[in-house]
Write a protein that holds these residues in place. Structure first.
Motif, PDB file in Angstrom:
ATOM      1  N   MET A 199       0.842  -1.201   0.000  1.00 48.24           N
ATOM      2  CA  MET A 199       0.000   0.000   0.000  1.00 48.24           C
ATOM      3  C   MET A 199       0.875   1.249   0.000  1.00 48.24           C
ATOM      4  N   ALA A 200       0.497   2.321  -0.706  1.00 47.66           N
ATOM      5  CA  ALA A 200       1.362   3.495  -0.896  1.00 47.66           C
ATOM      6  C   ALA A 200       1.704   4.179   0.397  1.00 47.66           C
ATOM      7  N   GLY A 201       0.781   4.177   1.381  1.00 47.05           N
ATOM      8  CA  GLY A 201       1.016   4.952   2.593  1.00 47.05           C
ATOM      9  C   GLY A 201       1.782   4.209   3.663  1.00 47.05           C
TER      10      GLY A 201
ATOM     11  N   ASP B 112       2.461  10.464  -2.479  1.00 47.14           N
ATOM     12  CA  ASP B 112       1.379   9.534  -2.195  1.00 47.14           C
ATOM     13  C   ASP B 112       0.395  10.206  -1.231  1.00 47.14           C
ATOM     14  N   PRO B 113      -0.822   9.701  -1.103  1.00 47.28           N
ATOM     15  CA  PRO B 113      -1.851  10.356  -0.281  1.00 47.28           C
ATOM     16  C   PRO B 113      -1.436  10.577   1.172  1.00 47.28           C
ATOM     17  N   ALA B 114      -0.760   9.593   1.770  1.00 48.47           N
ATOM     18  CA  ALA B 114      -0.346   9.736   3.167  1.00 48.47           C
ATOM     19  C   ALA B 114       0.638  10.892   3.333  1.00 48.47           C
TER      20      ALA B 114
ATOM     21  N   LEU C 216      -5.880   4.604   5.018  1.00 53.90           N
ATOM     22  CA  LEU C 216      -6.558   5.876   4.770  1.00 53.90           C
ATOM     23  C   LEU C 216      -8.011   5.703   4.344  1.00 53.90           C
ATOM     24  N   GLU C 217      -8.366   4.499   3.905  1.00 55.73           N
ATOM     25  CA  GLU C 217      -9.742   4.258   3.485  1.00 55.73           C
ATOM     26  C   GLU C 217     -10.727   4.368   4.649  1.00 55.73           C
TER      27      GLU C 217
END
Length: 313
Positions: free
Chosen positions: A1-3, A23-25, A66-67
């Motif tokens: 996962m990216a985060g 990345d989102p995180a 993060l979801e």
């Protein structure tokens, strides 16, 4: 996962990015970093410890899915608060063996912090010393509610208390702070005039000018951390403070330069000895007179005087 990478945001390139697409995180952490630093600093009074708290926050944030996070800002503040509470207890033990008076670590701040009058008051050296008199959880609740205006349910999650308990804690903390906090807000013009007069008196060593600008009940606190010489306990009264300042500076006047700066959103003087930062004297002004002087000489606390620190709420 990216985060889930354990790489720090600052290691990912400019602005914490990895190439042009963080990345989102990372993007969420960087977006709220100044806020998180300010929360940690308000709770700890130490920029070095606040930076450590941010590192711990980042490590935990990268492991979050993060979801399932509805509000990233609130979630990050919650992690930061919990880490700051853990660090606050460690700091309390460290302060018990501290040599002389302990003062918060001063931060060189930009003009926009001073323009936010409420923010400047809350991060001032005088106010941070008031916050030192609160219990750790009381301090966290007070900071999150009064400074950052978080909702009671958000604060409750951050400190592991019920919303009802948080309301009781904030009630006690407000009363405690109100009885000890500095006096009313001073206008920028009044502050500037008083600081200019104090700086001239310091530069010339004129005793009468010092006595004219110092309030009769002025208090001087010094923090050398056992590394640099500083007053071991508070010095009270205009006569004693003026004499101490005049004699202390007279011995090194030829090697000292004095610069007016903004420290923690409030007026201060930066003293350089032979071109090197020697001390910071934060100034509290009321009714046109200097009522509080907070002199930090401990070199371990002066690293954030080389560049401005961004504070945000």
């Amino acid at each position: 996962m990216a985060g889930t990478s354990k790489t720090r945001p600052e290691d990912r390139g400019p602005g914490g990015s990895q190439g042009d697409h963080p990345d989102p995180a990372t993007a969420a952490f960087v977006a709220h970093r100044n806020l998180l630093f300010t929360v940690a600093y308000e709770m700890l009074g130490s920029a070095a410890d606040a930076e450590d708290v941010l590192q711990e926050t980042w490590l935990r944030w990268t492991g979050v899915d993060l979801e399932i996070v509805r509000d990233q800002r609130a979630y990050l503040v919650r992690i930061t608060t919990r880490q700051a509470l853990l660090r606050l207890r460690t700091l309390s033990r460290r302060k018990e063996s501290y040599v002389g008076s302990w003062l918060p670590e001063p931060l060189l701040t930009s003009p926009d912090v001073a323009e936010d009058v409420e923010m400047a008051d809350n991060v001032s050296m005088a106010m941070l010393l008031v916050l030192e008199t609160l219990a750790p959880t009381e301090r966290a609740v007070f900071v999150l509610r009064e400074v950052f205006d978080l909702a009671y349910d958000e604060i409750a999650e951050a400190v592991d208390k019920s919303p009802a308990a948080v309301r009781q804690i904030i009630h006690r903390a407000r009363a405690h702070v109100a009885a000890r906090r500095p006096r009313g807000v001073v206008s920028p013009a009044e502050t500037r005039d008083a600081l200019d007069a104090f700086q001239r008196a310091i530069e010339t060593g004129d005793m009468q000018n010092l006595l004219d600008i110092l309030a009769p009940d002025v208090v001087l606190l010094g923090d050398g951390g056992g590394i640099k010489q500083a007053v071991p306990r508070p010095v009270m009264g205009a006569d004693k403070v003026a004499l101490l300042l005049a004699l202390g500076l007279d011995r090194v006047r030829a090697e000292v330069s004095v610069e007016s700066v903004q420290v923690n959103g409030s007026p201060a003087l930066l003293l350089r000895l032979n071109g090197e930062v020697d001390s910071v004297v934060a100034v509290r002004i009321d009714d046109g007179l200097v009522t509080g002087l907070y002199a930090v000489r401990n070199p371990e606390k002066l690293s954030h005087m080389q560049r401005e620190t961004a504070l945000h709420r």
